[in-house]
Design a protein around this motif. Structure first.
Motif, short mmCIF file in Angstrom:
data_model
loop_
_atom_site.label_atom_id
_atom_site.label_comp_id
_atom_site.label_asym_id
_atom_site.label_seq_id
_atom_site.Cartn_x
_atom_site.Cartn_y
_atom_site.Cartn_z
N LEU A 4 -7.70 -0.03 -4.30
CA LEU A 4 -7.96 -0.73 -3.05
C LEU A 4 -9.31 -1.44 -3.08
N TYR B 142 0.84 -1.20 0.00
CA TYR B 142 0.00 0.00 0.00
C TYR B 142 0.87 1.24 0.00
N THR C 229 -5.82 2.88 10.72
CA THR C 229 -5.05 2.84 9.48
C THR C 229 -5.97 2.63 8.29
N ARG C 230 -6.98 1.79 8.47
CA ARG C 230 -7.92 1.53 7.36
C ARG C 230 -8.65 2.81 6.96
N MET D 98 -6.34 4.95 4.98
CA MET D 98 -6.18 4.40 3.63
C MET D 98 -7.38 4.77 2.76
#
Length: 265
Positions: free
Chosen positions: A148, A119, A165-166, A169
């Motif tokens: 993604l 990523y 974190t998700r 992202m």
């Protein structure tokens, strides 16, 4: 005399301008999405700048090896120098060095191509790629970007990230990339975490079943997704059935993870 010091307002970041650098970066970012390259007239038109502003930039970028001008052509193309620089970055360099022999063995064991995706900035990026030894090959280009959403690698990278974190992202996904409803996202995350892998029909190619397993580092963080774009041979010459392929891919992901310091026990 007391020197006056400018204070930034709380919550505001001071911005700086470097016109020459910005022009060079504009050129490189433009050429990165132009596979056939552009001549100087096309570049100036797309960037809304004059030839005088960009000519020296192009000459210097060419001298430093970041862009190339093919012999007998007036079209500038981006070289792989930036890609090479990125791979000198220690985490990527470590990942590529330990995974290369594992992916080579995997491709021979199941007669399928495979690749690793990491990523970066709202997208997946293919950093290691290994073609199948078979005469019939379906593979993803080294350096290719993967959305993604709606991809096997993206699902894995999102599912095995922590919630904070998700969300970070998701917030960085480019506007032109596909998106998913929150409920669909939660369902996908639960499914992938429960299975420990992802297996979906490719959104880009018909007849391809993308199979992927997460790769972890010494901090138990998912740092990459190991993906096999699996396809069946209609003539029956391919001996590895999809169930067996799953076990072999899973073991390969485990081997890479252990080499990165991950403790599976």
């Amino acid at each position: 005399m007391t020197k006056q010091i400018d204070k930034e307002e709380p919550g505001k970041r001071k911005t700086y301008s470097a016109p020459a650098l910005e022009k060079g970066l504009d050129i490189m970012e433009l050429l990165a999405v132009e596979a056939e390259g552009l001549n100087i007239g096309e570049i100036t038109k797309k960037l809304n700048r004059s030839v005088g502003e960009l000519f020296r930039m192009l000459v210097v970028l060419q001298q430093r090896g970041y862009v190339s001008l093919e012999q007998g052509s007036d079209r500038y193309t981006l070289t792989l120098k930036m890609f090479g620089l990125a791979h000198r970055f220690p985490p990527v360099k470590r990942l590529t060095s330990v995974s290369a022999p594992v992916l080579r063995r995997l491709s021979y064991d199941i007669e399928q191509s495979c690749h690793l995706v990491i990523y970066y900035e709202g997208k997946g990026h293919v950093v290691v790629q290994q073609d199948s030894p078979s005469e019939r090959v379906f593979s993803v280009r080294l350096g290719a970007e993967a959305p993604l959403m709606n991809t096997c690698s993206g699902h894995l990278l999102l599912a095995f990230a922590d919630e904070y974190t998700r969300q970070q992202m998701l917030s960085r996904i480019p506007v032109h990339h596909p998106n998913e409803d929150v409920l669909d996202m939660d369902k996908m995350v639960r499914k992938v975490l429960s299975q420990g892998y992802e297996s979906i029909h490719s959104a880009q190619a018909q007849g391809i079943q993308d199979i992927g397993y997460p790769v972890f580092d010494y901090q138990d963080q998912a740092v990459a997704a190991l993906i096999v774009p699996y396809f069946e041979y209609l003539d029956g010459s391919h001996q590895t059935i999809v169930e067996d392929a799953h076990n072999i891919i899973k073991q390969a992901a485990r081997d890479i993870s252990v080499a990165l310091g991950y403790d599976p026990d």
